[in-house]
Design a protein around this motif. Structure first.
Motif, mmCIF file in Angstrom:
data_model
loop_
_atom_site.group_PDB
_atom_site.id
_atom_site.type_symbol
_atom_site.label_atom_id
_atom_site.label_comp_id
_atom_site.label_asym_id
_atom_site.label_seq_id
_atom_site.Cartn_x
_atom_site.Cartn_y
_atom_site.Cartn_z
ATOM 1 N N MET A 1 -10.634 12.086 -17.896
ATOM 2 C CA MET A 1 -9.244 12.480 -17.677
ATOM 3 C C MET A 1 -8.707 11.749 -16.445
ATOM 4 O O MET A 1 -9.350 11.708 -15.405
ATOM 5 N N ASP A 2 -7.531 11.166 -16.581
ATOM 6 C CA ASP A 2 -6.907 10.458 -15.470
ATOM 7 C C ASP A 2 -6.419 11.446 -14.419
ATOM 8 O O ASP A 2 -6.016 12.569 -14.741
ATOM 9 N N PRO A 3 -6.410 11.020 -13.162
ATOM 10 C CA PRO A 3 -5.871 11.895 -12.119
ATOM 11 C C PRO A 3 -4.364 12.079 -12.293
ATOM 12 O O PRO A 3 -3.706 11.294 -12.965
ATOM 13 N N ILE A 4 -3.851 13.122 -11.679
ATOM 14 C CA ILE A 4 -2.405 13.361 -11.639
ATOM 15 C C ILE A 4 -1.905 12.677 -10.377
ATOM 16 O O ILE A 4 -2.368 12.990 -9.277
ATOM 17 N N THR A 5 -0.994 11.743 -10.531
ATOM 18 C CA THR A 5 -0.490 10.982 -9.382
ATOM 19 C C THR A 5 1.006 11.215 -9.237
ATOM 20 O O THR A 5 1.754 11.110 -10.204
ATOM 21 N N ILE A 6 1.401 11.531 -8.006
ATOM 22 C CA ILE A 6 2.798 11.829 -7.690
ATOM 23 C C ILE A 6 3.228 10.932 -6.525
ATOM 24 O O ILE A 6 2.457 10.711 -5.589
ATOM 25 N N VAL A 7 4.468 10.463 -6.590
ATOM 26 C CA VAL A 7 5.084 9.736 -5.483
ATOM 27 C C VAL A 7 6.317 10.525 -5.063
ATOM 28 O O VAL A 7 7.103 10.955 -5.915
ATOM 29 N N VAL A 8 6.457 10.732 -3.745
ATOM 30 C CA VAL A 8 7.622 11.439 -3.215
ATOM 31 C C VAL A 8 8.301 10.519 -2.198
ATOM 32 O O VAL A 8 7.639 9.988 -1.303
ATOM 33 N N GLN A 9 9.617 10.344 -2.351
ATOM 34 C CA GLN A 9 10.394 9.504 -1.431
ATOM 35 C C GLN A 9 11.507 10.337 -0.814
ATOM 36 O O GLN A 9 12.150 11.129 -1.514
ATOM 37 N N TYR A 10 11.731 10.124 0.474
ATOM 38 C CA TYR A 10 12.829 10.815 1.149
ATOM 39 C C TYR A 10 13.182 10.067 2.420
ATOM 40 O O TYR A 10 12.421 9.212 2.885
ATOM 41 N N LYS A 11 14.334 10.417 2.983
ATOM 42 C CA LYS A 11 14.789 9.815 4.235
ATOM 43 C C LYS A 11 14.888 10.895 5.309
ATOM 44 O O LYS A 11 15.235 12.042 5.021
ATOM 45 N N ILE A 12 14.632 10.480 6.533
ATOM 46 C CA ILE A 12 14.723 11.352 7.704
ATOM 47 C C ILE A 12 15.838 10.828 8.607
ATOM 48 O O ILE A 12 16.032 9.615 8.718
ATOM 49 N N LYS A 13 16.527 11.750 9.279
ATOM 50 C CA LYS A 13 17.553 11.339 10.242
ATOM 51 C C LYS A 13 16.895 10.515 11.346
ATOM 52 O O LYS A 13 15.839 10.863 11.853
ATOM 53 N N LYS A 14 17.544 9.402 11.697
ATOM 54 C CA LYS A 14 16.976 8.433 12.635
ATOM 55 C C LYS A 14 16.520 9.073 13.952
ATOM 56 O O LYS A 14 15.450 8.747 14.472
#
Length: 119
Positions: A1-14
C-alpha cells in the motif's frame, strides 16, 4: 500500500516570519518524536518569497494521518499560524505515479543488440 502524502501551502505575514519559523521548528520536532506513522515531514520556504511555506508529509495509513490531525502539537501550531497567515492554506493529496509496463515495441528495441552507426 502506498503512503498517504499531503502537501500544504500557505503564506505568513512578513513581519511574523520569525514567530512562524520558530513555531514550525518546534512542531516538526514533535511530529518526528511522537508520530511513528508519519514517515516524512519536511517544511520548505519559497526561495523567492520567504512568506510562502510548503509542508510535505507522508503517513503509513489513514490511522497515522488521523493521529497526526488530532495531535496536540498540530492544534498548538494552528493557534500560532492561523492569526498570522495571509489567506487560507491549500491542501493537496498526492498519489504516486505508477510505473508503466513497457510495450512490446519497447521490449524489441531494448533487445536489439545489433551494432549501430554513430549518429
Amino acid at each position: 500500500m502506498d503512503p498517504i502524502t499531503i502537501v500544504v501551502q500557505y503564506k505568513i505575514k512578513k513581519k511574523k516570519l520569525a514567530k512562524a519559523t520558530s513555531a514550525i521548528s518546534e512542531y516538526v520536532e514533535q511530529v518526528k518524536k511522537t508520530e511513528p506513522g508519519t514517515t516524512e515531514y519536511n517544511v520548505f520556504q519559497d526561495e523567492n518569497d520567504r512568506t510562502m511555506f510548503v509542508h510535505v508529509m507522508s503517513f503509513t495509513d489513514k490511522a497515522a494521518k488521523k493521529i497526526h490531525e488530532k495531535s496536540i502539537h498540530l492544534k498548538q501550531l494552528k493557534k500560532v499560524l492561523v492569526p498570522i497567515s495571509k489567506g487560507k492554506a491549500v491542501y493537496t493529496s498526492l498519489v504516486r505515479v505508477k510505473p508503466v509496463k513497457p510495450t512490446k515495441n519497447a521490449i524489441e528495441i531494448k533487445n536489439d543488440t545489433s551494432p549501430h552507426e554513430p549518429v
